[in-house]
Scaffold this motif. Structure first.
Motif, PDB file in Angstrom:
ATOM      1  N   LYS A 160       1.234   4.029  -3.200  1.00  0.00           N
ATOM      2  CA  LYS A 160       0.964   5.522  -2.826  1.00  0.00           C
ATOM      3  C   LYS A 160       2.090   6.178  -3.265  1.00  0.00           C
ATOM      4  CE  LYS A 160       0.237   6.686   1.225  1.00  0.00           C
ATOM      5  NZ  LYS A 160       0.032   6.891   2.630  1.00  0.00           N
ATOM      6  N   GLU A 161       3.396   5.838  -3.098  1.00  0.00           N
ATOM      7  CA  GLU A 161       4.509   6.486  -3.423  1.00  0.00           C
ATOM      8  C   GLU A 161       4.531   6.623  -5.129  1.00  0.00           C
ATOM      9  OE1 GLU A 161       7.875   8.857  -3.504  1.00  0.00           O
ATOM     10  OE2 GLU A 161       6.304   8.231  -1.653  1.00  0.00           O
ATOM     11  N   HIS A 216      -6.052   4.912   7.452  1.00  0.00           N
ATOM     12  CA  HIS A 216      -6.004   5.933   6.426  1.00  0.00           C
ATOM     13  C   HIS A 216      -5.315   7.211   6.738  1.00  0.00           C
ATOM     14  CE1 HIS A 216      -8.640   3.606   4.134  1.00  0.00           C
ATOM     15  NE2 HIS A 216      -9.250   3.446   5.136  1.00  0.00           N
ATOM     16  N   GLU A 217      -4.603   8.149   5.964  1.00  0.00           N
ATOM     17  CA  GLU A 217      -3.781   9.230   6.470  1.00  0.00           C
ATOM     18  C   GLU A 217      -4.809  10.283   7.127  1.00  0.00           C
ATOM     19  OE1 GLU A 217      -1.717  10.539   3.009  1.00  0.00           O
ATOM     20  OE2 GLU A 217       0.038   9.565   3.618  1.00  0.00           O
ATOM     21  N   LEU A 275      -4.640   0.560  -5.406  1.00  0.00           N
ATOM     22  CA  LEU A 275      -4.628   1.175  -4.097  1.00  0.00           C
ATOM     23  C   LEU A 275      -5.689   0.713  -3.176  1.00  0.00           C
ATOM     24  CD1 LEU A 275      -2.594   2.604  -2.143  1.00  0.00           C
ATOM     25  CD2 LEU A 275      -3.849   4.828  -3.223  1.00  0.00           C
ATOM     26  N   LYS A 290       2.305   9.297  -6.293  1.00  0.00           N
ATOM     27  CA  LYS A 290       2.729  10.282  -6.360  1.00  0.00           C
ATOM     28  C   LYS A 290       3.703  10.794  -7.305  1.00  0.00           C
ATOM     29  CE  LYS A 290       4.999  13.522  -2.602  1.00  0.00           C
ATOM     30  NZ  LYS A 290       5.652  13.252  -1.464  1.00  0.00           N
ATOM     31  N   TRP A 341       0.777  -1.179   0.111  1.00  0.00           N
ATOM     32  CA  TRP A 341       0.165   0.176  -0.005  1.00  0.00           C
ATOM     33  C   TRP A 341       0.963   1.278   0.042  1.00  0.00           C
ATOM     34  CZ3 TRP A 341      -1.060   3.419   4.438  1.00  0.00           C
ATOM     35  CH2 TRP A 341      -2.263   4.352   4.275  1.00  0.00           C
ATOM     36  N   GLN A 342       1.898   1.181   0.759  1.00  0.00           N
ATOM     37  CA  GLN A 342       2.744   2.561   0.770  1.00  0.00           C
ATOM     38  C   GLN A 342       3.574   2.586  -0.439  1.00  0.00           C
ATOM     39  OE1 GLN A 342       2.963   4.348   2.980  1.00  0.00           O
ATOM     40  NE2 GLN A 342       2.857   3.655   5.214  1.00  0.00           N
ATOM     41  N   SER A 377      -6.184  -1.272   0.014  1.00  0.00           N
ATOM     42  CA  SER A 377      -6.497  -0.777   1.074  1.00  0.00           C
ATOM     43  C   SER A 377      -7.756  -1.729   1.876  1.00  0.00           C
ATOM     44  CB  SER A 377      -7.041   0.738   1.030  1.00  0.00           C
ATOM     45  OG  SER A 377      -7.349   1.291   1.973  1.00  0.00           O
TER      46      SER A 377
END
Length: 332
Positions: free
Chosen positions: A227-228, A302-303, A260, A231, A223-224, A264
């Motif tokens: 996300k990267e 979640h952030e 993603l 981005k 997941w990380q 998640s």
């Protein structure tokens, strides 16, 4: 009363020769094997009667990283078969075979993940009934490379398992005789696997087991990474002036966003709720008349949920154990 069958589970990464190994034991042709219907949600069992008093059951266990299903579904399938269908019925595995291609030049992420989950699923108690079987020796062109590979596996990737008592065997001839030579050693009474013990005896939920926690960590890492990557694609798209390249980057970004979301969802299903984590820690750490401090680092799924670095500290103790004397120094 008929004797219990000898049950052998065959596990390993996709393409490592699991089904071929079982086919050599059962005499099933490769073409016919593809036509077998799977049952118990993906576990294929094949029965071989050697005599009136000797019956073998070989279970072809699905691998992780199967593109047709999530790792969580695969894990649940294995757990249900091992726990509900076997251990709760007082039926133990007599052995487990884990296949690995000797032709692999490196340990891919998929292969490493399968091995890590396998070791956490088995535990040390069952080590005597586990065989690490290298396959595809008939495809080896460079014998020196193969021997070096064996040494690397035994002294590095497989070392914790071998130190626990697991044995390595070579499926060198790709023949029925060679396969049976490996299997015939596995006729012991069978030991309880760590996953079975955790699910049935300790009454833990699937995501609370040793293997389940590891799988959650793997999914969280993925997941990380996703996300990267998203981005980076967003930054590249902003910097590019070529409309076609920007469109291609946006398509790839949309694909990764969908992945993603899927990752998640898997992560949320495996995450252990905070208060359940408290209960598990409390049940394993607390002694009578003893004050216990439980410290948790909050890891939001979640952030936007809670700022990273927040801590929840619980002070749990019986009445009269002077909790205040413990709390006061913490808040001063």
């Amino acid at each position: 009363m008929a004797p219990q069958p000898i049950i052998i589970a065959v596990m390993g990464p996709m393409g490592s020769g699991k089904t071929n190994f079982i086919n050599k034991l059962t005499g099933t042709k490769e073409e016919a094997a593809h036509q077998l219907k799977s049952y118990t949600h993906g576990i294929k069992e094949s029965t071989v009667n050697l005599s009136r008093n000797r019956q073998y059951v070989f279970a072809d266990i699905p691998a992780f990283d199967d593109p047709s299903r999530s790792d969580q579904d695969t894990f649940r399938t294995i757990a249900e078969w091992l726990g509900k269908n076997r251990y709760r019925a007082n039926v133990k595995l007599n052995g487990i075979i884990y296949t690995h291609r000797i032709t692999d030049e490196r340990m891919s992420r998929s292969v490493c993940k399968n091995l890590e989950i396998f070791s956490r699923l088995c535990g040390d108690k069952a080590a005597a009934g586990v065989r690490l079987v290298t396959t595809m020796w008939d495809q080896v062109e460079n014998k020196e490379f193969a021997e070096n590979r064996v040494s690397q596996l035994e002294t590095n990737f497989w070392k914790p398992l071998i130190d626990a008592g697991v044995c390595h065997k070579r499926f060198e001839e790709n023949s029925s005789g060679c396969a049976w030579g490996i299997v015939e050693e596995l006729t012991g009474k069978g030991e309880v696997l760590l996953l079975q013990e955790e699910l049935v005896d300790m009454k833990r939920k699937l995501n609370e087991t040793t293997a389940g926690k590891f799988l959650y960590t793997q999914i969280h890492n993925l997941w990380q990474e996703q996300k990267e990557t998203i981005k980076q694609l967003q930054e590249e798209a902003k910097a590019e002036k070529d409309p076609e390249l920007v469109e291609a980057l946006e398509v790839e970004q949309q694909r990764l966003v969908a992945e993603l979301r899927k990752t998640s969802d898997e992560m949320d299903k495996l995450k252990i709720p905070l208060f359940r984590r408290i209960a598990l820690r409390f049940s394993s750490n607390t002694q009578p008349n003893q004050t216990t401090i439980l410290r948790f680092r909050y890891e939001p799924a979640h952030e936007n949920s809670v700022a990273k670095g927040d801590y929840v500290i619980f002070v749990v103790s019986p009445t009269g154990a002077e909790k205040t004397s413990v709390i006061s120094p913490l808040i001063c």
